[in-house]
Design a protein around this motif. Structure first.
Motif, mmCIF file in Angstrom:
data_model
loop_
_atom_site.group_PDB
_atom_site.id
_atom_site.type_symbol
_atom_site.label_atom_id
_atom_site.label_comp_id
_atom_site.label_asym_id
_atom_site.label_seq_id
_atom_site.Cartn_x
_atom_site.Cartn_y
_atom_site.Cartn_z
ATOM 1 N N ASP A 100 1.654 26.629 -4.882
ATOM 2 C CA ASP A 100 2.970 26.477 -4.265
ATOM 3 C C ASP A 100 3.080 25.238 -3.377
ATOM 4 N N GLY A 101 2.010 24.412 -3.353
ATOM 5 C CA GLY A 101 2.040 23.193 -2.559
ATOM 6 C C GLY A 101 1.464 23.348 -1.174
ATOM 7 N N SER A 102 1.152 24.564 -0.755
ATOM 8 C CA SER A 102 0.489 24.771 0.534
ATOM 9 C C SER A 102 -0.990 24.420 0.403
ATOM 10 N N TYR A 103 -1.709 24.486 1.522
ATOM 11 C CA TYR A 103 -3.129 24.130 1.528
ATOM 12 C C TYR A 103 -3.952 25.255 2.141
ATOM 13 N N SER A 104 -5.034 25.610 1.473
ATOM 14 C CA SER A 104 -5.975 26.583 2.010
ATOM 15 C C SER A 104 -7.024 25.860 2.844
ATOM 16 N N MET A 105 -7.247 26.376 4.040
ATOM 17 C CA MET A 105 -8.230 25.806 4.961
ATOM 18 C C MET A 105 -9.241 26.905 5.279
ATOM 19 N N TYR A 106 -10.360 26.861 4.578
ATOM 20 C CA TYR A 106 -11.415 27.870 4.695
ATOM 21 C C TYR A 106 -12.520 27.335 5.595
ATOM 22 N N THR A 107 -13.115 28.204 6.400
ATOM 23 C CA THR A 107 -14.261 27.765 7.172
ATOM 24 C C THR A 107 -15.168 28.936 7.498
ATOM 25 N N LYS A 108 -16.392 28.587 7.861
ATOM 26 C CA LYS A 108 -17.382 29.529 8.367
ATOM 27 C C LYS A 108 -18.369 28.717 9.193
ATOM 28 N N PHE A 109 -19.259 29.400 9.901
ATOM 29 C CA PHE A 109 -20.230 28.664 10.688
ATOM 30 C C PHE A 109 -21.342 28.149 9.773
ATOM 31 N N THR A 110 -21.481 26.822 9.751
ATOM 32 C CA THR A 110 -22.531 26.185 8.951
ATOM 33 C C THR A 110 -23.546 25.474 9.833
ATOM 34 N N GLY A 111 -23.200 25.289 11.106
ATOM 35 C CA GLY A 111 -24.054 24.540 12.021
ATOM 36 C C GLY A 111 -23.640 23.098 12.184
ATOM 37 N N PHE A 112 -22.755 22.606 11.297
ATOM 38 C CA PHE A 112 -22.335 21.200 11.363
ATOM 39 C C PHE A 112 -20.961 21.119 12.028
ATOM 40 N N ILE A 153 5.939 16.429 20.087
ATOM 41 C CA ILE A 153 6.165 17.750 19.498
ATOM 42 C C ILE A 153 5.276 17.950 18.277
ATOM 43 N N LEU A 154 4.675 19.112 18.188
ATOM 44 C CA LEU A 154 3.989 19.579 16.984
ATOM 45 C C LEU A 154 4.640 20.880 16.538
ATOM 46 N N GLU A 155 4.995 20.959 15.246
ATOM 47 C CA GLU A 155 5.450 22.209 14.643
ATOM 48 C C GLU A 155 4.578 22.461 13.410
ATOM 49 N N SER A 156 3.788 23.526 13.475
ATOM 50 C CA SER A 156 2.858 23.832 12.398
ATOM 51 C C SER A 156 3.189 25.200 11.814
ATOM 52 N N THR A 157 3.439 25.233 10.503
ATOM 53 C CA THR A 157 3.775 26.479 9.811
ATOM 54 C C THR A 157 2.571 26.937 9.007
ATOM 55 N N ALA A 158 2.113 28.145 9.279
ATOM 56 C CA ALA A 158 0.853 28.611 8.700
ATOM 57 C C ALA A 158 0.861 30.127 8.566
ATOM 58 N N ALA A 159 -0.171 30.640 7.917
ATOM 59 C CA ALA A 159 -0.443 32.076 7.880
ATOM 60 C C ALA A 159 -1.956 32.242 7.848
ATOM 61 N N VAL A 160 -2.464 33.174 8.620
ATOM 62 C CA VAL A 160 -3.893 33.480 8.587
ATOM 63 C C VAL A 160 -4.104 34.534 7.513
ATOM 64 N N GLU A 161 -4.707 34.121 6.399
ATOM 65 C CA GLU A 161 -4.915 35.055 5.286
ATOM 66 C C GLU A 161 -5.918 36.134 5.675
ATOM 67 N N TYR A 162 -7.000 35.712 6.321
ATOM 68 C CA TYR A 162 -7.952 36.666 6.892
ATOM 69 C C TYR A 162 -8.804 35.933 7.916
ATOM 70 N N CYS A 163 -9.385 36.699 8.829
ATOM 71 C CA CYS A 163 -10.249 36.125 9.862
ATOM 72 C C CYS A 163 -11.291 37.175 10.227
ATOM 73 N N GLU A 164 -12.502 36.967 9.762
ATOM 74 C CA GLU A 164 -13.578 37.924 9.971
ATOM 75 C C GLU A 164 -14.240 37.689 11.334
ATOM 76 N N GLY A 165 -15.436 38.246 11.506
ATOM 77 C CA GLY A 165 -16.151 38.057 12.765
ATOM 78 C C GLY A 165 -15.399 38.656 13.931
ATOM 79 N N TYR A 285 -24.064 33.296 9.501
ATOM 80 C CA TYR A 285 -23.592 32.272 8.565
ATOM 81 C C TYR A 285 -22.746 32.854 7.436
ATOM 82 N N THR A 286 -22.315 34.107 7.572
ATOM 83 C CA THR A 286 -21.629 34.760 6.458
ATOM 84 C C THR A 286 -20.148 35.008 6.706
ATOM 85 N N GLN A 287 -19.772 35.319 7.940
ATOM 86 C CA GLN A 287 -18.369 35.612 8.227
ATOM 87 C C GLN A 287 -17.533 34.344 8.088
ATOM 88 N N SER A 288 -16.273 34.518 7.684
ATOM 89 C CA SER A 288 -15.439 33.351 7.404
ATOM 90 C C SER A 288 -13.979 33.632 7.751
#
Length: 301
Positions: A100-112, A153-165, A285-288
């Motif tokens: 749909d043109g949006s962007y997925s931003m995935y992360t987890k703890f990697t140490g970097f 001004i910053l206007e950011s439109t987002a949704a948190v799909e999931y957030c573990e930990g 290092y597993t939760q994301s």
């Protein structure tokens, strides 16, 4: 004249008149067939915003992902690679465009992390997939703005799909840099998604002789959005911080609300906006966490 009513899903109502003239009689019989529109039930549905290419001006940002760039620090990805869809397969695990043109931003703890490392678990450092602003489009981290002049001004439109930990990730920030005459690089304003709530964390005036740090941090919860699409708005005007929050699914439409007078309290750092998925978790290092970014708008006047 005979009339027949036929249902049809078409929008137009069409009348068709057939004339039949008998060869053995001068009488004329007319049959009128009327096709009428069938009523359909309209169901209100809240859909994610339609995303267009212009919703993020990539030249005004660079992307950080928690992959080792070769020196123990997180990898920076610049606008040319994003616009050309030239991320590596590893980078694309953390940031990719959706249908749909949006962007997925995935992360987890990697140490970097952006400050270097690699850091081990529970050392007070966190990983992120996050955009950092170049407000004038200059490709340098010295491209920052001052609270003492203008409106920002910053206007950011987002949704948190999931957030573990711990269920916490920062989705927007105003970050200060070390500036002439003052020490430190304060995370001056942070917008946190915390188990569905939106929380503003903001630094207030430090004690005499101390720097702007989280030691002088205050928090306010401004609304609950859960996993719905929302728009967080942060504004600096006349040196003062304001926020706004919109979430249609939760009937939230909070206009700009005053929070704190930075310049009036001696704040002199230059700044930049950030937005994305700064995951507050470093216990394993597993939760994301995954944030969907639909639209980012900035204004500096």
């Amino acid at each position: 004249m005979k009339k027949f009513l036929l249902k049809n899903s078409a929008v137009l109502v069409i009348a068709i008149i057939f004339s039949f003239v008998s060869c053995s009689s001068s009488s004329e019989e007319v049959e009128e067939v009327v096709i009428v529109e069938e009523e359909t039930e309209v169901v209100d549905e809240i859909l994610p915003p339609v995303v267009e290419e212009s919703t993020i001006v990539w030249k005004n940002w660079y992307l950080s992902v928690p992959i080792d760039r070769g020196n123990g620090k997180a990898t920076s990805i610049y606008y040319e690679a994003i616009e050309a869809d030239a991320l590596t397969s590893t980078q694309s695990n953390y940031f990719y465009k959706n249908d749909d043109g949006s962007y997925s931003m995935y992360t987890k703890f990697t140490g970097f992390t952006t400050s270097g490392g690699p850091y081990g678990l529970d050392e007070g450092k966190y990983c992120r997939t996050e955009l950092r602003e170049y407000w004038q489009g200059n490709q340098t981290t010295s491209d920052n703005w001052s609270m003492s002049t203008g409106t920002h001004i910053l206007e950011s439109t987002a949704a948190v799909e999931y957030c573990e930990g711990s269920g916490q990730t920062y989705v927007a920030q105003i970050h200060g840099i070390e500036t002439d005459g003052v020490n430190g690089s304060p995370a001056t304003v942070k917008v946190q998604w915390k188990n569905g709530d939106i929380v503003i964390e903001y630094y207030v005036k430090p004690s005499a002789g101390e720097d702007w740090t989280s030691k002088f941090d205050e928090k306010i919860t401004i609304g609950k959005v859960d996993n719905e699409v929302f728009t967080i708005k942060i504004k600096i005007e006349d040196g003062k911080l304001y926020y706004g929050l919109v979430c249609e699914a939760k009937n939230l439409d909070t206009d700009y609300t005053f929070v704190f007078d930075y310049v009036g309290n001696g704040y002199v750092h230059d700044n930049y906006f950030k937005t994305g998925n700064y995951f507050k978790w470093n216990k394993d290092y597993t939760q994301s966490s995954k944030v969907i970014l639909y639209k980012v708008l900035t204004s500096h006047t």
